[in-house]
Design a protein around this motif. Structure first.
Motif, PDB file in Angstrom:
ATOM      1  N   ARG A 111     -55.928  41.671   1.719  1.00 12.69           N
ATOM      2  CA  ARG A 111     -55.190  42.853   1.293  1.00 12.69           C
ATOM      3  C   ARG A 111     -54.042  43.140   1.813  1.00 12.69           C
ATOM      4  O   ARG A 111     -54.441  44.360   3.140  1.00 12.69           O
ATOM      5  CB  ARG A 111     -56.164  44.063   0.867  1.00 12.69           C
ATOM      6  CG  ARG A 111     -55.307  44.433  -0.132  1.00 12.69           C
ATOM      7  CD  ARG A 111     -56.638  45.743  -0.889  1.00 12.69           C
ATOM      8  NE  ARG A 111     -55.585  46.986  -1.839  1.00 12.69           N
ATOM      9  CZ  ARG A 111     -56.862  48.089  -2.208  1.00 12.69           C
ATOM     10  NH1 ARG A 111     -57.340  48.339  -2.012  1.00 12.69           N
ATOM     11  NH2 ARG A 111     -55.479  48.711  -2.202  1.00 12.69           N
ATOM     12  N   LEU A 112     -52.781  43.328   1.703  1.00  6.76           N
ATOM     13  CA  LEU A 112     -51.792  43.975   2.633  1.00  6.76           C
ATOM     14  C   LEU A 112     -51.398  44.686   1.869  1.00  6.76           C
ATOM     15  O   LEU A 112     -50.055  45.423   3.056  1.00  6.76           O
ATOM     16  CB  LEU A 112     -50.691  42.576   2.526  1.00  6.76           C
ATOM     17  CG  LEU A 112     -51.417  41.298   2.962  1.00  6.76           C
ATOM     18  CD1 LEU A 112     -49.631  40.392   2.565  1.00  6.76           C
ATOM     19  CD2 LEU A 112     -51.400  40.962   4.554  1.00  6.76           C
ATOM     20  N   SER A 113     -51.660  45.233   1.153  1.00 10.36           N
ATOM     21  CA  SER A 113     -50.815  46.465   0.736  1.00 10.36           C
ATOM     22  C   SER A 113     -51.380  47.834   0.154  1.00 10.36           C
ATOM     23  O   SER A 113     -52.810  46.932  -0.789  1.00 10.36           O
ATOM     24  CB  SER A 113     -49.840  46.619  -0.244  1.00 10.36           C
ATOM     25  OG  SER A 113     -49.517  47.862  -0.847  1.00 10.36           O
ATOM     26  N   LYS A 114     -51.740  49.177   0.494  1.00 12.21           N
ATOM     27  CA  LYS A 114     -52.467  49.883  -0.255  1.00 12.21           C
ATOM     28  C   LYS A 114     -51.661  50.649  -1.442  1.00 12.21           C
ATOM     29  O   LYS A 114     -52.323  51.215  -1.982  1.00 12.21           O
ATOM     30  CB  LYS A 114     -52.995  51.175   0.468  1.00 12.21           C
ATOM     31  CG  LYS A 114     -53.591  50.790   2.129  1.00 12.21           C
ATOM     32  CD  LYS A 114     -53.786  51.764   3.013  1.00 12.21           C
ATOM     33  CE  LYS A 114     -54.612  51.570   3.788  1.00 12.21           C
ATOM     34  NZ  LYS A 114     -55.265  52.392   4.510  1.00 12.21           N
ATOM     35  N   THR A 115     -50.920  50.198  -1.458  1.00 10.31           N
ATOM     36  CA  THR A 115     -49.871  50.904  -3.246  1.00 10.31           C
ATOM     37  C   THR A 115     -49.676  50.048  -3.674  1.00 10.31           C
ATOM     38  O   THR A 115     -49.366  48.746  -3.139  1.00 10.31           O
ATOM     39  CB  THR A 115     -48.822  51.885  -2.821  1.00 10.31           C
ATOM     40  OG1 THR A 115     -48.265  52.824  -3.877  1.00 10.31           O
ATOM     41  CG2 THR A 115     -48.410  50.973  -1.792  1.00 10.31           C
ATOM     42  N   LEU A 116     -49.398  50.317  -5.100  1.00  9.54           N
ATOM     43  CA  LEU A 116     -48.570  49.643  -5.870  1.00  9.54           C
ATOM     44  C   LEU A 116     -46.935  50.086  -6.198  1.00  9.54           C
ATOM     45  O   LEU A 116     -46.208  49.604  -6.720  1.00  9.54           O
ATOM     46  CB  LEU A 116     -49.199  49.335  -7.461  1.00  9.54           C
ATOM     47  CG  LEU A 116     -50.588  48.317  -7.847  1.00  9.54           C
ATOM     48  CD1 LEU A 116     -51.335  48.910  -8.255  1.00  9.54           C
ATOM     49  CD2 LEU A 116     -50.311  46.873  -7.595  1.00  9.54           C
ATOM     50  N   ARG A 117     -46.791  50.538  -5.787  1.00  8.89           N
ATOM     51  CA  ARG A 117     -45.088  51.394  -5.504  1.00  8.89           C
ATOM     52  C   ARG A 117     -44.852  51.551  -4.285  1.00  8.89           C
ATOM     53  O   ARG A 117     -45.211  52.714  -3.766  1.00  8.89           O
ATOM     54  CB  ARG A 117     -45.333  53.199  -5.716  1.00  8.89           C
ATOM     55  CG  ARG A 117     -43.704  53.016  -6.169  1.00  8.89           C
ATOM     56  CD  ARG A 117     -43.359  52.660  -7.687  1.00  8.89           C
ATOM     57  NE  ARG A 117     -41.886  52.864  -7.290  1.00  8.89           N
ATOM     58  CZ  ARG A 117     -41.303  51.963  -7.484  1.00  8.89           C
ATOM     59  NH1 ARG A 117     -41.251  50.664  -7.992  1.00  8.89           N
ATOM     60  NH2 ARG A 117     -39.925  52.077  -7.077  1.00  8.89           N
ATOM     61  N   SER A 118     -44.371  50.190  -3.611  1.00  9.30           N
ATOM     62  CA  SER A 118     -43.423  50.813  -1.869  1.00  9.30           C
ATOM     63  C   SER A 118     -42.374  51.153  -1.950  1.00  9.30           C
ATOM     64  O   SER A 118     -41.363  50.715  -3.200  1.00  9.30           O
ATOM     65  CB  SER A 118     -44.227  49.060  -1.601  1.00  9.30           C
ATOM     66  OG  SER A 118     -43.341  49.346  -0.975  1.00  9.30           O
ATOM     67  N   LEU A 119     -41.716  51.618  -0.718  1.00 10.23           N
ATOM     68  CA  LEU A 119     -40.718  51.951  -0.989  1.00 10.23           C
ATOM     69  C   LEU A 119     -39.920  50.829  -0.640  1.00 10.23           C
ATOM     70  O   LEU A 119     -38.806  50.792  -0.489  1.00 10.23           O
ATOM     71  CB  LEU A 119     -40.211  52.580   0.069  1.00 10.23           C
ATOM     72  CG  LEU A 119     -40.633  54.539  -0.227  1.00 10.23           C
ATOM     73  CD1 LEU A 119     -40.393  55.205   1.261  1.00 10.23           C
ATOM     74  CD2 LEU A 119     -39.793  55.118  -1.350  1.00 10.23           C
ATOM     75  N   HIS A 120     -40.509  49.274  -0.168  1.00 10.17           N
ATOM     76  CA  HIS A 120     -39.848  48.423  -0.446  1.00 10.17           C
ATOM     77  C   HIS A 120     -39.237  48.002  -1.366  1.00 10.17           C
ATOM     78  O   HIS A 120     -37.182  47.448  -1.349  1.00 10.17           O
ATOM     79  CB  HIS A 120     -40.359  47.045   0.272  1.00 10.17           C
ATOM     80  CG  HIS A 120     -41.328  47.186   1.202  1.00 10.17           C
ATOM     81  ND1 HIS A 120     -40.129  46.536   2.386  1.00 10.17           N
ATOM     82  CD2 HIS A 120     -42.310  47.910   1.733  1.00 10.17           C
ATOM     83  CE1 HIS A 120     -41.278  46.713   3.402  1.00 10.17           C
ATOM     84  NE2 HIS A 120     -42.332  47.006   3.279  1.00 10.17           N
ATOM     85  N   ALA A 121     -39.786  48.485  -2.830  1.00 10.13           N
ATOM     86  CA  ALA A 121     -39.085  47.951  -4.300  1.00 10.13           C
ATOM     87  C   ALA A 121     -37.338  48.401  -3.931  1.00 10.13           C
ATOM     88  O   ALA A 121     -36.495  48.201  -5.273  1.00 10.13           O
ATOM     89  CB  ALA A 121     -39.720  48.402  -5.357  1.00 10.13           C
ATOM     90  N   ASP A 122     -37.344  49.670  -3.214  1.00  5.44           N
ATOM     91  CA  ASP A 122     -36.225  50.771  -3.698  1.00  5.44           C
ATOM     92  C   ASP A 122     -35.254  50.697  -2.801  1.00  5.44           C
ATOM     93  O   ASP A 122     -34.438  50.982  -2.803  1.00  5.44           O
ATOM     94  CB  ASP A 122     -36.730  52.607  -3.724  1.00  5.44           C
ATOM     95  CG  ASP A 122     -37.474  52.885  -4.712  1.00  5.44           C
ATOM     96  OD1 ASP A 122     -37.212  52.168  -6.197  1.00  5.44           O
ATOM     97  OD2 ASP A 122     -38.402  53.755  -4.864  1.00  5.44           O
ATOM     98  N   ARG A 123     -36.087  49.899  -1.859  1.00  7.33           N
ATOM     99  CA  ARG A 123     -34.760  49.158  -0.991  1.00  7.33           C
ATOM    100  C   ARG A 123     -34.464  50.220   0.586  1.00  7.33           C
ATOM    101  O   ARG A 123     -33.267  50.003   0.810  1.00  7.33           O
ATOM    102  CB  ARG A 123     -33.743  48.714  -1.151  1.00  7.33           C
ATOM    103  CG  ARG A 123     -34.032  47.323  -1.833  1.00  7.33           C
ATOM    104  CD  ARG A 123     -32.439  46.884  -2.661  1.00  7.33           C
ATOM    105  NE  ARG A 123     -32.740  46.322  -3.884  1.00  7.33           N
ATOM    106  CZ  ARG A 123     -32.451  44.728  -3.258  1.00  7.33           C
ATOM    107  NH1 ARG A 123     -32.728  44.382  -2.324  1.00  7.33           N
ATOM    108  NH2 ARG A 123     -32.784  43.845  -4.658  1.00  7.33           N
ATOM    109  N   LEU A 124     -35.651  50.902   0.722  1.00 10.71           N
ATOM    110  CA  LEU A 124     -36.196  52.002   1.349  1.00 10.71           C
ATOM    111  C   LEU A 124     -37.025  52.028   2.254  1.00 10.71           C
ATOM    112  O   LEU A 124     -37.485  52.762   2.912  1.00 10.71           O
ATOM    113  CB  LEU A 124     -36.054  53.423   0.981  1.00 10.71           C
ATOM    114  CG  LEU A 124     -35.007  54.112  -0.239  1.00 10.71           C
ATOM    115  CD1 LEU A 124     -35.036  55.431  -0.951  1.00 10.71           C
ATOM    116  CD2 LEU A 124     -33.701  53.831   0.321  1.00 10.71           C
ATOM    117  N   ALA A 125     -37.132  50.826   2.260  1.00 10.20           N
ATOM    118  CA  ALA A 125     -38.266  50.366   3.937  1.00 10.20           C
ATOM    119  C   ALA A 125     -37.623  48.868   4.126  1.00 10.20           C
ATOM    120  O   ALA A 125     -37.393  48.135   3.854  1.00 10.20           O
ATOM    121  CB  ALA A 125     -39.670  50.335   3.085  1.00 10.20           C
ATOM    122  N   ILE A 126     -38.400  48.176   5.556  1.00 11.29           N
ATOM    123  CA  ILE A 126     -38.162  47.537   5.833  1.00 11.29           C
ATOM    124  C   ILE A 126     -38.741  47.012   7.513  1.00 11.29           C
ATOM    125  O   ILE A 126     -39.919  47.889   7.669  1.00 11.29           O
ATOM    126  CB  ILE A 126     -36.848  46.843   6.898  1.00 11.29           C
ATOM    127  CG1 ILE A 126     -36.139  45.732   7.094  1.00 11.29           C
ATOM    128  CG2 ILE A 126     -36.847  47.624   7.727  1.00 11.29           C
ATOM    129  CD1 ILE A 126     -34.739  45.509   7.435  1.00 11.29           C
TER     130      ILE A 126
END
Length: 137
Positions: A65-80
């Motif tokens: 498992r690579l994530s603890k969330t289904l709502r990532s700031l990557h989706a909003d282009r606010l994470a890299i």
């Protein structure tokens, strides 16, 4: 503040971080994951990945498992996520990347480095050293 305004500030801060890493630490960087689709978020959260093989040329396999969330700031282009290289060698070492995380967080109070989500300056808890984000307003 509109999402597009937050994205522009985030992009500017990313540019500052890249220059800082190269100029002051000699750390070269490549992009890891900059945008994450809903499908990728579901795969990361559920612990699956798509690989070559199978009847269609790709198949789904169980993975850590690579994530603890289904709502990532990557989706909003606010994470890299970045890959860091020193002398041509890949590293994600906490102590090596921490000065970049500290610099990132100094650029704006909304910036968070994934290597220190606990905000206590030590390597503990959930550590994601390649991750840099801007928290949404």
């Amino acid at each position: 503040m509109k999402l597009s305004e937050q994205q522009r500030k985030f992009t500017y801060d990313v540019a500052c971080l890249i220059h800082y890493a190269y100029d002051f630490y000699g750390i070269e960087m490549t992009f890891g994951e900059a945008h994450r689709t809903n499908s990728q978020m579901l795969l990361n959260y559920s612990g699956y990945k798509v690989v070559k093989g199978g009847v269609l040329g790709i198949k789904l396999v169980k993975h850590r498992r690579l994530s603890k969330t289904l709502r990532s700031l990557h989706a909003d282009r606010l994470a890299i996520d970045f890959n860091f290289f020193i002398g041509g060698r890949l590293t994600y070492a906490f102590d090596t990347i921490k000065p970049l995380g500290d610099y990132w967080e100094s650029l704006d109070p909304l910036n968070t480095w994934g290597g220190d989500f606990n905000k206590n300056d030590i390597e503990d808890g959930f550590i994601d050293t390649p991750h840099f984000q801007r928290d949404k307003i």
